[in-house]
Enzyme design. Structure first.
Site, PDB file in Angstrom:
ATOM      1  NE  ARG A  54      -7.672  10.006 -15.640  1.00 41.02           N
ATOM      2  CZ  ARG A  54      -9.037   9.405 -15.479  1.00 41.02           C
ATOM      3  NH1 ARG A  54      -9.607   9.962 -14.861  1.00 41.02           N
ATOM      4  NH2 ARG A  54      -9.192  10.694 -17.081  1.00 41.02           N
ATOM      5  CE1 TYR A 106       4.751  14.524   7.234  1.00 41.08           C
ATOM      6  CE2 TYR A 106       2.920  14.891   5.694  1.00 41.08           C
ATOM      7  CZ  TYR A 106       4.356  14.509   6.271  1.00 41.08           C
ATOM      8  OH  TYR A 106       5.313  14.732   5.363  1.00 41.08           O
ATOM      9  CG  ASP A 178      -1.070   9.173   8.999  1.00 41.56           C
ATOM     10  OD1 ASP A 178      -0.533   8.433   8.879  1.00 41.56           O
ATOM     11  OD2 ASP A 178      -0.372  10.427   8.801  1.00 41.56           O
ATOM     12  CE  LYS A 203       7.266   9.508   4.493  1.00 41.34           C
ATOM     13  NZ  LYS A 203       6.090   9.722   5.324  1.00 41.34           N
TER      14      LYS A 203
HETATM   15  C1  LIG Z   1       5.260  11.378   4.811  1.00 34.49           C
HETATM   16  C2  LIG Z   1       4.034  11.362   5.650  1.00 34.49           C
HETATM   17  C3  LIG Z   1       2.461  12.080   5.258  1.00 34.49           C
HETATM   18  C4  LIG Z   1       2.553  11.990   3.542  1.00 34.49           C
HETATM   19  O1  LIG Z   1       2.846  10.966   2.772  1.00 34.49           O
HETATM   20  P1  LIG Z   1       3.764  11.383   1.687  1.00 34.49           P
HETATM   21  O2  LIG Z   1       4.134   9.961   0.855  1.00 34.49           O
HETATM   22  O3  LIG Z   1       4.907  12.118   1.847  1.00 34.49           O
HETATM   23  O4  LIG Z   1       2.708  12.319   0.366  1.00 34.49           O
HETATM   24  C5  LIG Z   1       1.717  11.359   6.070  1.00 34.49           C
HETATM   25  N1  LIG Z   1       1.694  11.314   7.373  1.00 34.49           N
HETATM   26  C6  LIG Z   1       2.419  10.598   8.181  1.00 34.49           C
HETATM   27  C7  LIG Z   1       2.582   9.936   8.956  1.00 34.49           C
HETATM   28  C8  LIG Z   1       4.374  11.043   6.945  1.00 34.49           C
HETATM   29  O5  LIG Z   1       5.265  10.447   7.616  1.00 34.49           O
END
Ligand SMILES: *Cc1c(COP(=O)(O)O)cnc(C)c1O
Length: 382
Positions: A54, A106, A178, A203
């Site tokens: 961890r 988001y 983000d 992503k």
């Molecule tokens: C998908 C996404 C998240 C969240 O991420 P997860 O890996 O699904 O928890 C946060 N911000 C944006 C812009 C996203 O597209």
């Protein structure tokens, strides 16, 4: 000739080499998947480098080192999902503190603050961050974080990172970006003045729709220490297999992003001319209101495109009619995806200030040949 220092190397080279020396025992060129929860210790209280997974894992560390280099941060930390990364970052705040969110943040970020952390005393406000005056006016004495997304999801609005970071800092708040949609290949928020970068590695960084993972990157040593403590103390860490896949994704990030941008540019140009399409949202189009800011702070305009059609029923029909574009949530993989945000990804924000038009369709333009993708959309639009 001596090899230049690693931080002098270019993006594509760092993505393949930083944190990724050939493995010592057999010279494997890929960082192994260290599938272990614990490490044998030579003596009591004197572990080698790691004691328990961890707290640390070599595969995770390689990914973190490479990502920190690509974002230009002092440290990156990996988490079990983008939201796990966000939740851990928000745990640096205290009850009574507030977070300022963009008005099309988001949906999961909004839900985390509005439906989870609000009960723990963490407040939030929502503002249109494309308007610096509105941003300045919305900051309260308790505001600790100004949370930016750019391009935003799903309307692809562009926020001026440098301007917002300056406003946040003047008010004594940190600026978080983000960077999921742009990736460090197209946009490096820390260089523009932000303090923390958040990623859904799920992503574009992973890039192949085969993992769920998140990351934080910062250039603030003190905050990095606190976040590293929380990564272990809270424990929302990813497994070594996912770290391996994410590291493999990073190696091809530059070439993938170039192709995503090229495909999205072609698709947006096609949609802009189509009689059934009411409006196209793509920052690469000169008529996009954020085009000039995007051209200044991004290397290119990304792989996401959204567009509006005449009615909700038509949006649903089109999204159900493509063949190459799979009807699915998520984005950033090699395969193209289509979705209708209002009833799908953004259902959780229906009726809130974050609601999106029901006639909107969102595309994640993948790496198929752009002409095949355009033919698929042409057929579906009818
Ligand atoms: C998908 C996404 C998240 C969240 O991420 P997860 O890996 O699904 O928890 C946060 N911000 C944006 C812009 C996203 O597209």
């Amino acid at each position: 000739m001596a090899t230049p220092p690693r931080d002098a190397l270019r993006f594509e080279t760092r993505a393949i080499h930083v944190g990724q020396e050939p493995e010592e025992l057999y010279g494997a060129v890929n960082v192994p998947i260290y599938q272990t929860s614990t490490y044998a210790q030579p003596a009591v209280g004197r572990p080698k480098r790691y004691d328990y997974a961890r707290g640390g894992n070599p595969t995770r560390e390689a990914f973190q080192t490479a990502l920190a280099s690509l974002e230009g941060g002092v440290r990156a930390l990996a988490f079990g999902s983008g939201l796990a990364a966000e939740a851990t970052l928000l745990l640096t705040l205290s009850p009574g503190d507030r977070v300022l969110l963009p008005d099309d943040v988001y949906g999961g970020t909004y839900r985390l603050l509005a439906r989870v952390l609000a009960a723990w005393g963490l407040g939030h406000d929502v503002v249109d961050m494309t308007d610096p005056d509105a941003l300045r006016a919305a900051i309260r004495p308790e505001t600790r974080l100004v949370w930016i997304e750019t391009p935003t999801n799903p309307l692809l609005k562009i926020v001026d990172i440098g301007a917002c970071a300056e406003i946040a800092h003047a008010a004594g708040a940190r600026c978080v970006v983000d960077n999921t949609f742009a990736t460090p290949y197209l946009q490096r928020p820390l260089e523009l003045g932000a303090d923390v970068v958040v990623h859904s590695v799920t992503k574009y960084l992973g890039g192949h729709s085969d993992l769920v993972m998140g990351a934080l990157v910062t250039n603030d040593e003190e905050l990095a220490e606190r976040l590293a403590f929380l990564q272990n103390a809270v424990g929302a860490v990813p497994g070594p297999m996912d770290c391996y896949l994410a590291l493999r994704g990073l190696k091809t990030l530059a070439v993938r992003m170039r192709a995503h941008c090229e495909g999205a540019r072609a698709v947006a140009a096609f949609l802009a001319e189509h009689p059934r399409v009411v409006r196209v949202h793509y920052p690469g189009l000169p008529q996009h209101p954020g085009h000039a800011v995007a051209a200044r702070q991004m290397a290119d305009f990304g792989g996401m495109v959204s567009f509006e059609v005449g009615s909700e029923a038509e949006a649903v029909r089109i999204a159900e009619s493509t063949e190459l574009f799979f009807l699915a949530e998520s984005l950033g993989g090699v395969e193209s995806l289509i979705e209708v945000p209002a009833p799908m990804t953004h259902a959780s924000v229906a009726g809130s200030p974050l609601a999106v038009p029901p006639t909107l369709i969102r595309l994640s333009v993948g790496l198929e040949h752009p002409e095949d993708l355009i033919a698929d959309l042409a057929r579906a639009l009818g």
